[in-house]
Design a protein around this motif. Structure first.
Motif: not given
Length: 284
Positions: A127-150
């Motif tokens: 949800h935070a990243w949804d706000l970030v990308r509006r101000r920085h549309p070129q930015a990329v979030l990379v989540v490294v990890g695996e788990g039951p919530q995929r």
């Protein structure tokens, strides 16, 4: 033996039950939390209080943990000993990591290394990243990890329309490479023990946005190492991330200052002397 050092509640209970009894030091790696212990939380909490009441000294791995323990342990018997953490070794360059991920070298990259589990509160991050990308549309979030919530997290990212701006890349054998390739790192956990990812991030000189859990209060103060944000607050998390992306030079300076602090705090001799000093106290 002149002193017994127990790690964890079960080991401490065995030491307390032994005869003849020796001076006992107990290292607490995690306090008992409902979120972690589940149905066993009540019984574990009783055991925790009884065991720690019988210890001559209680060692906490973070100042936050020490504060939590002080609610039911005499503060005069609590010592803080941050874990020794060798500086992580990067095996792939920034250029190689970003090429592997398909991210251009000049694109702002934020990384979160976290198990895909409710403990990490990754919905808040998305949800935070949804706000970030509006101000920085070129930015990329990379989540490294695996788990039951995929599946849940992939569905949330799709519903927010994050597309390629937020990528769940799965587990990596050496996640410090992704951290070192990032401009900013982020952690939104609702609870942690020591959370060594914080130690690794600061030792690499990467600025961090984190909730006040684990080692964060020991490493981040808003000017050194990174910024602490409230739990479960997408707006505050987004603002902190955007502040760093808006001024990359200031963020880099914050990360460099954090690296200097981490080099001091995680120097092995410091941790060893803290433990040895505790032994000397109980032996007299």
């Amino acid at each position: 033996a002149q002193v017994v050092h127990a790690h964890g509640l079960k080991a401490a209970w065995c030491a307390i039950s032994a005869r003849p009894r020796r001076p006992l030091v107990v290292t607490v790696h995690n306090v008992v939390l409902d979120e972690a212990a589940g149905r066993a939380a009540r019984a574990q909490r009783v055991l925790e209080r009884r065991v720690l009441a019988g210890a001559d000294r209680v060692i906490a791995l973070t100042t936050q943990m020490a504060g939590e323990l002080a609610e039911f342990v005499d503060p005069n018997r609590i010592r803080v000993a941050l874990p020794a953490s060798p500086r992580p070794v990067v095996t792939e360059s920034r250029e190689v990591v970003r090429s592997r991920l398909g991210i251009d070298q000049d694109v702002p990259m934020v990384v979160a290394v976290a198990r895909l589990h409710p403990q990490k509160d990754l919905p808040t991050l998305l949800h935070a990243w949804d706000l970030v990308r509006r101000r920085h549309p070129q930015a990329v979030l990379v989540v490294v990890g695996e788990g039951p919530q995929r599946v849940e997290l992939e569905s949330l990212a799709a519903s927010l329309g994050l597309g390629e701006s937020a990528r769940l890349v799965g587990s990596r054998p050496h996640a410090v490479d992704e951290i070192a390739a990032a401009d900013v790192a982020v952690m939104t956990s609702v609870w942690e023990g020591a959370a060594l990812v914080l130690a690794e991030t600061t030792q690499l000189g990467v600025p961090m946005v984190s909730t006040a859990t684990g080692l964060a209060p020991d490493l981040l103060d808003g000017t050194v190492g990174g910024v602490i944000v409230p739990f479960g607050d997408p707006g505050a998390t987004a603002d902190a991330l955007c502040h760093m992306l808006d001024d990359p030079d200031a963020a880099a300076a914050m990360g460099a200052a954090g690296r200097d602090r981490a080099a001091e705090l995680f120097e092995p001799g410091r941790a060893i002397e803290g433990i040895m000093g505790t032994y000397r106290e109980v032996i007299g």
